[in-house]
Design a protein around this motif. Structure first.
Motif, PDB file in Angstrom:
ATOM      1  N   PRO A 122      13.377  14.444  19.893  1.00 43.52           N
ATOM      2  CA  PRO A 122      12.787  13.917  21.129  1.00 43.52           C
ATOM      3  C   PRO A 122      11.665  14.835  21.615  1.00 43.52           C
ATOM      4  O   PRO A 122      11.696  16.041  21.374  1.00 43.52           O
ATOM      5  CB  PRO A 122      13.978  13.909  22.097  1.00 43.52           C
ATOM      6  CG  PRO A 122      15.178  13.801  21.216  1.00 43.52           C
ATOM      7  CD  PRO A 122      14.835  14.589  19.975  1.00 43.52           C
ATOM      8  N   GLU A 123      10.710  14.268  22.287  1.00 38.98           N
ATOM      9  CA  GLU A 123       9.523  15.011  22.701  1.00 38.98           C
ATOM     10  C   GLU A 123       9.862  16.252  23.523  1.00 38.98           C
ATOM     11  O   GLU A 123       9.275  17.320  23.341  1.00 38.98           O
ATOM     12  CB  GLU A 123       8.597  14.096  23.507  1.00 38.98           C
ATOM     13  CG  GLU A 123       7.178  14.639  23.686  1.00 38.98           C
ATOM     14  CD  GLU A 123       6.426  14.769  22.372  1.00 38.98           C
ATOM     15  OE1 GLU A 123       5.672  15.743  22.243  1.00 38.98           O
ATOM     16  OE2 GLU A 123       6.606  13.904  21.489  1.00 38.98           O
ATOM     17  N   ASN A 124      10.841  16.141  24.428  1.00 36.56           N
ATOM     18  CA  ASN A 124      11.182  17.294  25.269  1.00 36.56           C
ATOM     19  C   ASN A 124      11.782  18.432  24.447  1.00 36.56           C
ATOM     20  O   ASN A 124      11.551  19.616  24.726  1.00 36.56           O
ATOM     21  CB  ASN A 124      12.148  16.876  26.382  1.00 36.56           C
ATOM     22  CG  ASN A 124      13.480  16.359  25.843  1.00 36.56           C
ATOM     23  OD1 ASN A 124      13.510  15.678  24.812  1.00 36.56           O
ATOM     24  ND2 ASN A 124      14.577  16.663  26.526  1.00 36.56           N
ATOM     25  N   GLN A 125      12.551  18.094  23.394  1.00 36.25           N
ATOM     26  CA  GLN A 125      13.121  19.133  22.542  1.00 36.25           C
ATOM     27  C   GLN A 125      12.062  19.737  21.617  1.00 36.25           C
ATOM     28  O   GLN A 125      12.115  20.929  21.311  1.00 36.25           O
ATOM     29  CB  GLN A 125      14.278  18.561  21.726  1.00 36.25           C
ATOM     30  CG  GLN A 125      15.493  18.197  22.565  1.00 36.25           C
ATOM     31  CD  GLN A 125      16.665  17.729  21.721  1.00 36.25           C
ATOM     32  OE1 GLN A 125      16.491  17.206  20.623  1.00 36.25           O
ATOM     33  NE2 GLN A 125      17.875  17.898  22.247  1.00 36.25           N
ATOM     34  N   GLN A 126      11.114  18.917  21.164  1.00 35.60           N
ATOM     35  CA  GLN A 126      10.007  19.452  20.370  1.00 35.60           C
ATOM     36  C   GLN A 126       9.226  20.486  21.165  1.00 35.60           C
ATOM     37  O   GLN A 126       8.836  21.529  20.629  1.00 35.60           O
ATOM     38  CB  GLN A 126       9.058  18.326  19.945  1.00 35.60           C
ATOM     39  CG  GLN A 126       9.564  17.446  18.829  1.00 35.60           C
ATOM     40  CD  GLN A 126       8.475  16.541  18.298  1.00 35.60           C
ATOM     41  OE1 GLN A 126       7.335  16.960  18.108  1.00 35.60           O
ATOM     42  NE2 GLN A 126       8.801  15.287  18.073  1.00 35.60           N
ATOM     43  N   ALA A 127       8.990  20.201  22.440  1.00 36.14           N
ATOM     44  CA  ALA A 127       8.224  21.125  23.283  1.00 36.14           C
ATOM     45  C   ALA A 127       8.906  22.476  23.373  1.00 36.14           C
ATOM     46  O   ALA A 127       8.254  23.525  23.369  1.00 36.14           O
ATOM     47  CB  ALA A 127       8.042  20.516  24.674  1.00 36.14           C
TER      48      ALA A 127
END
Length: 275
Positions: A122-127
Motif C-alpha cells: 500500500p502507498e502509505n507503507q511504501q512511503a
C-alpha cells in the motif's frame, strides 16, 4: 540451434540481416542453412534465396524457424514483426510495423517490463519503507543466517536498538518479514519499484548516498566507476539494453547464491543534457 549470445535480435532492423549474422556469408559452409532447411522441411537452396536473394519467409515459416532458433516469447514476437515489415507491400504498412517494433523496444528499456513487477505494498507503507535506507538494508540482511538476530543486525548495520525495533516491527506488520523465536526471516510479501513510482527518487537517493559514504571505507571487494562519455544515440540504447541484460543475469546469480554478505549494487547511465 540457439541464438548466439552476441547476436541480439532486438538490435536488428531486418530479419535477413539477423539470420545472416547467425549463419555467416553465402560462401561460408557452417551447416546452419541445412539445419534451417530441415526445420522448415525445404531445400537449403530456398534458405539461400531467402537470405541472399529476393525470396521471403512466410509467417508460418517464421514461426517454425523461431522455434528452431530457441527464441523467447518476446523474441518470437519481434522476429515475426520483422518479417511482416520486410514483406509489407506499401510504405504505409511498413511504417505501421516499424511503429509496433519501436513500441516493443521502448518497453524493453523499462526495467520492470524486463524483470517483472512484484507485489506492491500500500502507498502509505511504501512511503515508510523508502523513507530510509535502513528499512531495505534490514529487510535484505535477514536473508543472511548470521544476521537474523536483533543483536547481529545492530552490530552489523550500526543501527540503534530503538530504531531497529521500529524497523523490524514495520517489516513484520507489513508482511515483509516474520519472527521465529529470536530470529527474523523474510516474509511472503515482495516489492519492486517501477520508474513511475513516486518513491523511486527517494530509493535511488538513499542508496547513492550510501555509495558515497562507502568511498571512505573502500575495500578490494568494492567497485566504483564514474565516466563521462560521448557516443551515438544508437549505441546509447544498445548500452542500456546490454546493461539491463547484465542486471537480469546478475539477479539470476543472486537468486541461487548463498546468503553470506550484504552488498549494494548501484548503476547509473544517463543523458547529461539538462532538459
Amino acid at each position: 540451434m540457439k541464438n548466439a549470445e552476441n547476436h541480439s535480435l532486438f538490435e536488428y532492423k531486418a530479419y535477413k540481416d539477423y539470420l545472416i549474422s547467425l549463419v555467416g556469408p553465402r560462401d561460408q559452409r557452417s551447416g546452419h542453412r541445412a539445419a534451417m532447411a530441415k526445420a522448415l522441411t525445404c531445400q537449403p537452396t530456398y534458405i539461400s534465396q531467402v537470405l541472399y536473394g529476393h525470396a521471403h519467409l512466410s509467417l508460418e515459416q517464421g514461426e517454425l524457424l523461431s522455434e528452431h532458433l530457441g527464441h523467447t516469447s518476446d523474441e518470437k514476437q519481434f522476429f515475426l514483426m520483422l518479417i511482416q515489415k520486410d514483406r509489407a507491400g506499401t510504405k504505409r504498412l511498413e511504417r505501421f510495423f516499424q511503429e509496433q517494433m519501436a513500441e516493443i523496444l521502448r518497453k524493453r528499456l523499462v526495467l520492470t517490463e524486463r524483470l517483472g513487477a512484484k507485489t506492491v505494498l500500500p502507498e502509505n507503507q511504501q512511503a515508510i519503507y523508502y523513507s530510509s535506507w535502513q528499512y531495505a538494508a534490514v529487510h535484505v540482511a535477514i536473508t543472511i543466517p548470521e544476521l537474523q538476530t536483533f543483536t547481529a543486525l545492530c552490530e552489523h548495520l550500526r543501527i540503534s536498538k530503538s530504531r531497529l525495533t521500529t524497523i523490524l516491527e514495520f517489516l513484520c506488520s507489513s508482511g515483509l518479514a516474520k519472527q521465529e523465536g529470536t530470529r527474523f526471516i523474510t516474509g511472503d510479501v515482495q516489492l519492486r519499484l517501477g520508474n513511475t513510482s513516486p518513491n523511486i527518487i527517494k530509493h535511488h537517493t538513499n542508496w547513492r548516498q550510501q555509495a558515497i559514504e562507502s568511498l571512505e571505507r573502500e575495500t578490494l571487494q568494492d567497485l566504483h566507476y564514474s565516466g563521462v562519455v560521448s557516443l551515438s544515440e544508437e549505441d546509447a540504447i544498445k548500452i542500456k539494453d546490454e546493461t539491463m541484460k547484465f542486471i537480469q543475469e546478475t539477479i539470476k546469480t543472486i537468486k541461487t547464491s548463498k546468503e553470506e554478505k550484504l552488498f549494494c549494487l548501484n548503476l547509473d547511465f544517463f543523458d547529461v543534457k539538462k532538459i
